[in-house]
Design an enzyme around this catalytic site. Structure first.
Site, PDB file in Angstrom:
ATOM      1  N   LYS A 185      51.549 -35.529-134.096  1.00 57.55           N
ATOM      2  CA  LYS A 185      50.928 -35.239-135.398  1.00 57.55           C
ATOM      3  C   LYS A 185      51.114 -33.806-135.895  1.00 57.55           C
ATOM      4  CE  LYS A 185      47.834 -39.022-134.850  1.00 57.55           C
ATOM      5  NZ  LYS A 185      46.507 -39.580-134.825  1.00 57.55           N
ATOM      6  N   LYS A 192      42.481 -23.809-128.449  1.00 58.56           N
ATOM      7  CA  LYS A 192      42.714 -24.869-129.445  1.00 58.56           C
ATOM      8  C   LYS A 192      41.402 -25.255-130.122  1.00 58.56           C
ATOM      9  CE  LYS A 192      46.581 -27.229-127.255  1.00 58.56           C
ATOM     10  NZ  LYS A 192      46.959 -28.560-126.773  1.00 58.56           N
ATOM     11  N   SER A 206      50.069 -49.923-128.606  1.00 60.33           N
ATOM     12  CA  SER A 206      49.681 -49.881-130.028  1.00 60.33           C
ATOM     13  C   SER A 206      49.451 -51.264-130.626  1.00 60.33           C
ATOM     14  CB  SER A 206      50.768 -49.166-130.842  1.00 60.33           C
ATOM     15  OG  SER A 206      50.408 -49.198-132.203  1.00 60.33           O
ATOM     16  N   ALA A 225      40.672 -31.396-128.967  1.00 55.56           N
ATOM     17  CA  ALA A 225      41.047 -30.541-130.099  1.00 55.56           C
ATOM     18  C   ALA A 225      42.546 -30.683-130.390  1.00 55.56           C
ATOM     19  CB  ALA A 225      40.683 -29.087-129.803  1.00 55.56           C
ATOM     20  N   THR A 244      41.422 -26.688-123.314  1.00 58.34           N
ATOM     21  CA  THR A 244      42.053 -25.426-123.740  1.00 58.34           C
ATOM     22  C   THR A 244      41.183 -24.811-124.830  1.00 58.34           C
ATOM     23  OG1 THR A 244      44.178 -26.491-123.315  1.00 58.34           O
ATOM     24  CG2 THR A 244      44.235 -24.419-124.552  1.00 58.34           C
TER      25      THR A 244
HETATM   26  P1  NAP Z   1      47.032 -34.843-128.798  1.00 57.56           P
HETATM   27  O1  NAP Z   1      47.326 -34.058-130.022  1.00 57.56           O
HETATM   28  O2  NAP Z   1      48.078 -34.995-127.760  1.00 57.56           O
HETATM   29  O3  NAP Z   1      45.704 -34.164-128.147  1.00 57.56           O
HETATM   30  C1  NAP Z   1      45.247 -34.601-126.896  1.00 57.56           C
HETATM   31  C2  NAP Z   1      43.865 -34.051-126.603  1.00 57.56           C
HETATM   32  O4  NAP Z   1      43.441 -34.575-125.339  1.00 57.56           O
HETATM   33  C3  NAP Z   1      43.790 -32.531-126.488  1.00 57.56           C
HETATM   34  O5  NAP Z   1      42.510 -32.111-126.881  1.00 57.56           O
HETATM   35  C4  NAP Z   1      43.978 -32.320-124.979  1.00 57.56           C
HETATM   36  O6  NAP Z   1      43.414 -31.124-124.484  1.00 57.56           O
HETATM   37  C5  NAP Z   1      43.183 -33.484-124.442  1.00 57.56           C
HETATM   38  N1  NAP Z   1      43.627 -33.847-123.087  1.00 57.56           N
HETATM   39  C6  NAP Z   1      44.803 -34.410-122.747  1.00 57.56           C
HETATM   40  N2  NAP Z   1      44.849 -34.607-121.412  1.00 57.56           N
HETATM   41  C7  NAP Z   1      43.670 -34.138-120.915  1.00 57.56           C
HETATM   42  C8  NAP Z   1      43.115 -34.064-119.604  1.00 57.56           C
HETATM   43  N3  NAP Z   1      43.775 -34.527-118.522  1.00 57.56           N
HETATM   44  N4  NAP Z   1      41.873 -33.546-119.467  1.00 57.56           N
HETATM   45  C9  NAP Z   1      41.187 -33.090-120.555  1.00 57.56           C
HETATM   46  N5  NAP Z   1      41.663 -33.130-121.813  1.00 57.56           N
HETATM   47  C10 NAP Z   1      42.894 -33.645-121.991  1.00 57.56           C
HETATM   48  O7  NAP Z   1      46.564 -36.322-129.146  1.00 57.56           O
HETATM   49  P2  NAP Z   1      45.855 -36.851-130.490  1.00 57.56           P
HETATM   50  O8  NAP Z   1      46.883 -37.305-131.444  1.00 57.56           O
HETATM   51  O9  NAP Z   1      44.852 -35.857-130.902  1.00 57.56           O
HETATM   52  O10 NAP Z   1      45.119 -38.170-129.954  1.00 57.56           O
HETATM   53  C11 NAP Z   1      43.930 -38.040-129.185  1.00 57.56           C
HETATM   54  C12 NAP Z   1      43.291 -39.409-128.987  1.00 57.56           C
HETATM   55  O11 NAP Z   1      42.887 -39.965-130.228  1.00 57.56           O
HETATM   56  C13 NAP Z   1      44.220 -40.421-128.336  1.00 57.56           C
HETATM   57  O12 NAP Z   1      43.509 -41.080-127.332  1.00 57.56           O
HETATM   58  C14 NAP Z   1      44.563 -41.369-129.473  1.00 57.56           C
HETATM   59  O13 NAP Z   1      44.800 -42.679-128.991  1.00 57.56           O
HETATM   60  C15 NAP Z   1      43.277 -41.326-130.286  1.00 57.56           C
HETATM   61  N6  NAP Z   1      43.455 -41.706-131.701  1.00 57.56           N
HETATM   62  C16 NAP Z   1      42.917 -42.869-132.164  1.00 57.56           C
HETATM   63  C17 NAP Z   1      43.054 -43.222-133.499  1.00 57.56           C
HETATM   64  C18 NAP Z   1      42.450 -44.487-134.013  1.00 57.56           C
HETATM   65  O14 NAP Z   1      42.746 -44.837-135.153  1.00 57.56           O
HETATM   66  N7  NAP Z   1      41.608 -45.159-133.273  1.00 57.56           N
HETATM   67  C19 NAP Z   1      43.740 -42.390-134.370  1.00 57.56           C
HETATM   68  C20 NAP Z   1      44.259 -41.218-133.874  1.00 57.56           C
HETATM   69  C21 NAP Z   1      44.129 -40.896-132.534  1.00 57.56           C
HETATM   70  P3  NAP Z   1      44.240 -29.739-124.497  1.00 57.56           P
HETATM   71  O15 NAP Z   1      44.091 -29.203-125.897  1.00 57.56           O
HETATM   72  O16 NAP Z   1      43.547 -28.914-123.497  1.00 57.56           O
HETATM   73  O17 NAP Z   1      45.646 -30.072-124.154  1.00 57.56           O
END
Ligand code: NAP
Length: 281
Positions: free
Chosen positions: A64, A154, A14, A126, A151
């Site tokens: 979140k 979702k 981070s 998602a 998935t």
């Molecule tokens: P999260 O709630 O844990 O969701 C993770 C997502 O990634 C879900 O859609 C999940 O799919 C998918 N995923 C995880 N492993 C996977 C795999 N091996 N193959 C395919 N899909 C996979 O996480 P989040 O909070 O939404 O964060 C998601 C991303 O956004 C992260 O990389 C985070 O760093 C980034 N982000 C960036 C900012 C910024 O300000 N730049 C802000 C927020 C988040 P399933 O639904 O199938 O599990």
């Protein structure tokens, strides 16, 4: 003593501490922002710690959605999307807010000098970040907000939520293996928002099959991850316009800072803090 924290699992990457401390320092408020590794199981206990000891928290993967349930109160935008990335703690009451949507909206405008209104937006992912940002972009007048996710249930949940909050928006869903639908969605998208956590680890693959991408795609790619990833490298190779998640992090962080302090931070100071901040410090 640290009065603000960013928490997540993983969290070592981070840049929020560097960025937020630069903003606090420029306002004469010291460097009160730290970092802590917290697993999902530990989140309820962390909320009790925060209630007694902290003024504010930023939350990242995977907190979140649970944070929205654990908060005492939600702001209107957090309630709308059911996702929380910011906690404001006052008099022992924890208010959950969501600044990811405004962060992505402002980042898209800044990085691509374009409007959201009338655009076809395709999310890959998602989870919590997609939830907050898709609902927000649908509310900004996007024509279509669609989802590709591993998935399907979702993706369907988010699609239904976007249509409920903004009935004019169209939305369809697909899994990455559905080649026909994925190709159709990619061809008509103006923006692909990479919102999975695939890419957080250095050797992670692409979140979608490479064969779906080609030089003729008119879309622009916004990767929410702010360090180099496979999809950023592929976009560069194919001549597709792309941006990483740095500006989104800065904009959502600025909105959190404003919520905590009532002050508008200097974005240039936050950008410098982002660049200078060593991950994990
Ligand atoms: P999260 O709630 O844990 O969701 C993770 C997502 O990634 C879900 O859609 C999940 O799919 C998918 N995923 C995880 N492993 C996977 C795999 N091996 N193959 C395919 N899909 C996979 O996480 P989040 O909070 O939404 O964060 C998601 C991303 O956004 C992260 O990389 C985070 O760093 C980034 N982000 C960036 C900012 C910024 O300000 N730049 C802000 C927020 C988040 P399933 O639904 O199938 O599990």
């Amino acid at each position: 003593m640290e009065k603000y924290l960013v928490i997540g699992d993983p969290i070592g990457h981070s840049r929020s501490p560097g960025m937020q401390n630069a903003a606090f320092e420029s306002c004469g408020l010291g460097r009160p922002y730290g970092i802590r590794h917290v697993t999902l199981d530990e989140l309820p206990e962390f909320f009790e710690y925060a209630r007694k000891n902290l003024n504010g928290v930023n939350l990242t993967v995977p907190h979140k959605l649970l944070a929205a349930q654990l908060s005492d109160r939600l702001t209107g935008r957090a309630e709308c999307c059911g996702s929380v990335n910011t906690l404001l703690i006052k008099d022992g009451i924890i208010t959950g807010d969501s600044t990811d949507g405004i962060g992505l909206e402002e980042a898209l405008k800044y990085c691509f000098d374009d409007e959201i209104s009338g655009k076809n937006i395709l999310f890959c992912g998602a989870g919590g970040a997609a939830r907050a940002t898709s609902v927000h972009l649908a509310g900004c007048g996007a024509k279509e907000v669609s989802f590709i996710n591993r998935t399907l249930s979702k993706a369907v949940e988010l699609s239904d939520l976007c249509k409920k909050v903004t009935p004019e928006v169209t939305s369809v869903c697909a899994v990455p293996e559905d080649e026909n639908m994925c190709r159709t969605l990619l061809e008509r998208a103006d923006y692909l928002i990479q919102a999975t956590s695939v890419g957080l680890k250095p050797d992670d693959p692409l979140p979608l099959p490479e064969k779906y991408f080609h030089k003729g795609l008119k879309l622009k790619i916004f990767d929410t991850i702010y360090h180099p990833t496979s999809i950023q490298r592929l976009a560069a190779e194919l001549g597709i316009l792309w941006a990483n998640g740095k500006e989104m992090l800065i904009r959502q962080g600025a909105a959190s800072f404003e919520l905590w302090t009532g002050l508008k931070p200097d974005l240039a100071v936050m950008r410098r803090g982002f660049e200078e901040g060593t991950p994990g410090k």
